[in-house]
Design a protein around this motif. Structure first.
Motif, mmCIF file in Angstrom:
data_model
loop_
_atom_site.group_PDB
_atom_site.id
_atom_site.type_symbol
_atom_site.label_atom_id
_atom_site.label_comp_id
_atom_site.label_asym_id
_atom_site.label_seq_id
_atom_site.Cartn_x
_atom_site.Cartn_y
_atom_site.Cartn_z
ATOM 1 N N GLU A 1 110.857 65.732 100.532
ATOM 2 C CA GLU A 1 111.568 66.543 100.999
ATOM 3 C C GLU A 1 111.244 67.969 101.651
ATOM 4 O O GLU A 1 111.847 68.938 102.287
ATOM 5 C CB GLU A 1 111.711 67.128 99.031
ATOM 6 C CG GLU A 1 112.695 66.369 99.108
ATOM 7 C CD GLU A 1 112.203 65.093 98.385
ATOM 8 O OE1 GLU A 1 112.648 64.143 98.107
ATOM 9 O OE2 GLU A 1 111.043 64.957 98.252
ATOM 10 N N ASP A 2 109.934 68.223 101.569
ATOM 11 C CA ASP A 2 109.150 69.183 102.835
ATOM 12 C C ASP A 2 109.463 68.750 104.442
ATOM 13 O O ASP A 2 109.042 69.243 105.427
ATOM 14 C CB ASP A 2 107.870 69.316 102.949
ATOM 15 C CG ASP A 2 107.580 69.860 101.524
ATOM 16 O OD1 ASP A 2 106.610 69.320 101.259
ATOM 17 O OD2 ASP A 2 108.172 71.037 100.870
ATOM 18 N N THR A 3 110.358 67.696 104.900
ATOM 19 C CA THR A 3 110.715 68.114 106.162
ATOM 20 C C THR A 3 112.115 68.070 106.501
ATOM 21 O O THR A 3 112.436 68.508 106.214
ATOM 22 C CB THR A 3 111.123 65.810 106.307
ATOM 23 O OG1 THR A 3 109.988 65.255 105.569
ATOM 24 C CG2 THR A 3 111.277 65.491 107.365
ATOM 25 N N ALA B 1 116.434 71.022 107.764
ATOM 26 C CA ALA B 1 116.150 69.529 107.296
ATOM 27 C C ALA B 1 117.445 68.960 107.908
ATOM 28 O O ALA B 1 118.979 69.555 108.139
ATOM 29 C CB ALA B 1 116.041 69.019 106.167
ATOM 30 N N PRO B 2 117.112 67.954 108.556
ATOM 31 C CA PRO B 2 118.513 67.119 109.178
ATOM 32 C C PRO B 2 119.926 67.331 108.229
ATOM 33 O O PRO B 2 120.202 67.056 107.451
ATOM 34 C CB PRO B 2 118.405 65.970 109.545
ATOM 35 C CG PRO B 2 116.595 65.812 109.298
ATOM 36 C CD PRO B 2 116.112 66.772 108.751
ATOM 37 N N THR C 1 109.308 74.580 114.920
ATOM 38 C CA THR C 1 107.950 73.275 115.120
ATOM 39 C C THR C 1 108.188 71.911 114.055
ATOM 40 O O THR C 1 108.672 72.791 112.816
ATOM 41 C CB THR C 1 106.499 73.763 114.692
ATOM 42 O OG1 THR C 1 105.896 72.303 115.060
ATOM 43 C CG2 THR C 1 106.313 74.340 113.304
ATOM 44 N N LEU C 2 108.263 70.729 114.363
ATOM 45 C CA LEU C 2 108.700 70.233 113.205
ATOM 46 C C LEU C 2 108.201 69.412 112.909
ATOM 47 O O LEU C 2 106.527 68.695 113.068
ATOM 48 C CB LEU C 2 109.606 68.626 113.835
ATOM 49 C CG LEU C 2 109.975 67.750 113.517
ATOM 50 C CD1 LEU C 2 110.805 67.961 112.342
ATOM 51 C CD2 LEU C 2 110.097 66.589 113.859
ATOM 52 N N VAL C 3 107.815 69.166 111.307
ATOM 53 C CA VAL C 3 106.882 68.878 109.916
ATOM 54 C C VAL C 3 108.077 67.563 108.783
ATOM 55 O O VAL C 3 108.897 67.697 109.223
ATOM 56 C CB VAL C 3 106.744 69.630 109.145
ATOM 57 C CG1 VAL C 3 106.048 69.163 107.692
ATOM 58 C CG2 VAL C 3 106.335 71.274 109.534
#
Length: 121
Positions: free
Chosen positions: A87-89, A39-40, A115-117
């Protein structure tokens, strides 16, 4: 092993996505295959692994919501993600390991590009 992850995208909270990771090169079936995410502003973290034997382990944060699987005939790793929340991002990475601690990034020899979610609340 070359790994190519796909399947990410934008999904609403509570929704589902399935990630795929196509492998080529060395014998896919000989490797432990894992999913990690980053995550960022955070460190890359373990999500799930399926060993060459078929044994599976999950991070507590995704247990009961995510399912990891592999198709050795097609050389593809999957991650079915259900009941997604904000929170899964993260960017999700697939990785291959010949051994070592399954949750430690240092154990993995090969990585996909991610791969971005993105989960919208």
């Amino acid at each position: 092993v070359q790994l190519q992850a796909s399947g990410g995208g934008l999904v609403q909270a509570g929704g589902s996505l399935r990630l795929s990771c196509a492998a080529s090169g060395r014998t896919f079936s000989n490797y432990n295959m894992g999913w990690f995410r980053q995550a960022p502003g955070k460190e890359r973290e373990f999500v799930a692994v399926v060993g060459w034997s078929g044994i599976k382990f999950y991070a507590d944060s995704v247990k009961g919501r995510f399912t990891i699987s592999r198709d050795n005939g097609k050389n593809i790793l999957y991650l079915q993600m259900n009941s997604l929340n904000a929170e899964d991002t993260a960017v999700y990475y697939c990785a291959a390991a010949r051994g070592g601690s399954y949750s430690d990034t240092q154990s993995y020899d090969y990585w996909g590009q991610g791969t971005l979610v993105t989960v919208s609340s």
